[in-house]
Design a protein around this motif. Structure first.
Motif, mmCIF file in Angstrom:
data_model
loop_
_atom_site.group_PDB
_atom_site.id
_atom_site.type_symbol
_atom_site.label_atom_id
_atom_site.label_comp_id
_atom_site.label_asym_id
_atom_site.label_seq_id
_atom_site.Cartn_x
_atom_site.Cartn_y
_atom_site.Cartn_z
ATOM 1 N N GLY A 126 0.784 -1.228 0.000
ATOM 2 C CA GLY A 126 0.000 0.000 0.000
ATOM 3 C C GLY A 126 0.817 1.280 0.000
ATOM 4 N N PHE A 127 2.143 1.155 -0.011
ATOM 5 C CA PHE A 127 2.983 2.342 0.048
ATOM 6 C C PHE A 127 2.955 3.087 -1.276
ATOM 7 C CE2 PHE A 127 7.020 4.566 -0.579
ATOM 8 C CZ PHE A 127 7.022 5.379 0.541
ATOM 9 N N PHE A 128 2.809 4.394 -1.197
ATOM 10 C CA PHE A 128 2.867 5.252 -2.382
ATOM 11 C C PHE A 128 4.104 6.123 -2.271
ATOM 12 C CE2 PHE A 128 1.981 9.362 -4.403
ATOM 13 C CZ PHE A 128 1.850 8.926 -5.716
ATOM 14 N N ALA A 129 5.038 5.920 -3.170
ATOM 15 C CA ALA A 129 6.277 6.698 -3.153
ATOM 16 C C ALA A 129 6.015 8.079 -3.720
ATOM 17 C CB ALA A 129 7.347 5.990 -3.971
ATOM 18 N N PRO A 130 6.259 9.122 -2.938
ATOM 19 C CA PRO A 130 6.043 10.468 -3.466
ATOM 20 C C PRO A 130 7.004 10.748 -4.624
ATOM 21 C CG PRO A 130 7.201 10.557 -1.371
ATOM 22 C CD PRO A 130 6.829 9.120 -1.604
#
Length: 140
Positions: free
Chosen positions: A27-31
């Motif tokens: 679920g991680f969204f890399a900026p």
């Protein structure tokens, strides 16, 4: 004892080169802009140094948002999607994802996995344990 080579020279015997990767929860969204949030071990950890040096090399800032000496603590931060971390590929939980150059994360240099044996460990049983460890690492 098994460990990652932290200093040169080392008294440990290198068993193999460990692939080191960026890892995150699914679920991680890399900026795309701004600093990469990092969950890492304290200063002195070779994986922490790899992460920071790799980001500097591509001109991308990193921000340490969580530090722990305990792998479980880092795992909690990653599972909550607060941060990414750097780990040996072989130790990644099955549900984590590897972040590669396509996701904006640079390749990381491998780490040397070492075997350390106390000078007083002379009994043949230690030879057998050492051989078992070597076979397991080679098989993985």
């Amino acid at each position: 004892m098994l460990g990652i080579r932290c200093i040169e020279p080392s008294e440990g015997r290198v068993l193999c080169a460990e692939e080191v990767v960026w890892a995150a929860s699914p679920g991680f969204f890399a900026p795309p802009e701004g600093p990469v949030p990092l969950a890492v071990y304290p200063s002195g950890c070779p994986f922490r140094a790899r992460a920071l040096n790799a980001l500097v090399a591509i001109g991308r800032p990193g921000k340490i948002v969580y530090t722990s000496q305990n792998p479980s603590g880092i795992e909690v931060a990653v599972r909550q999607s607060y941060a990414v971390t750097v780990r040996s590929r072989r130790t990644l939980p099955a549900d984590w994802v590897v972040l590669d150059p396509e996701a904006g994360f640079p390749l990381l240099p491998p780490a040397a996995l070492e075997l350390h044996r106390a000078p007083i460990a002379l009994h043949s049983a230690f030879d057998e344990v050492e051989g078992l460890i070597e076979r397991q690492v080679a098989a993985a």
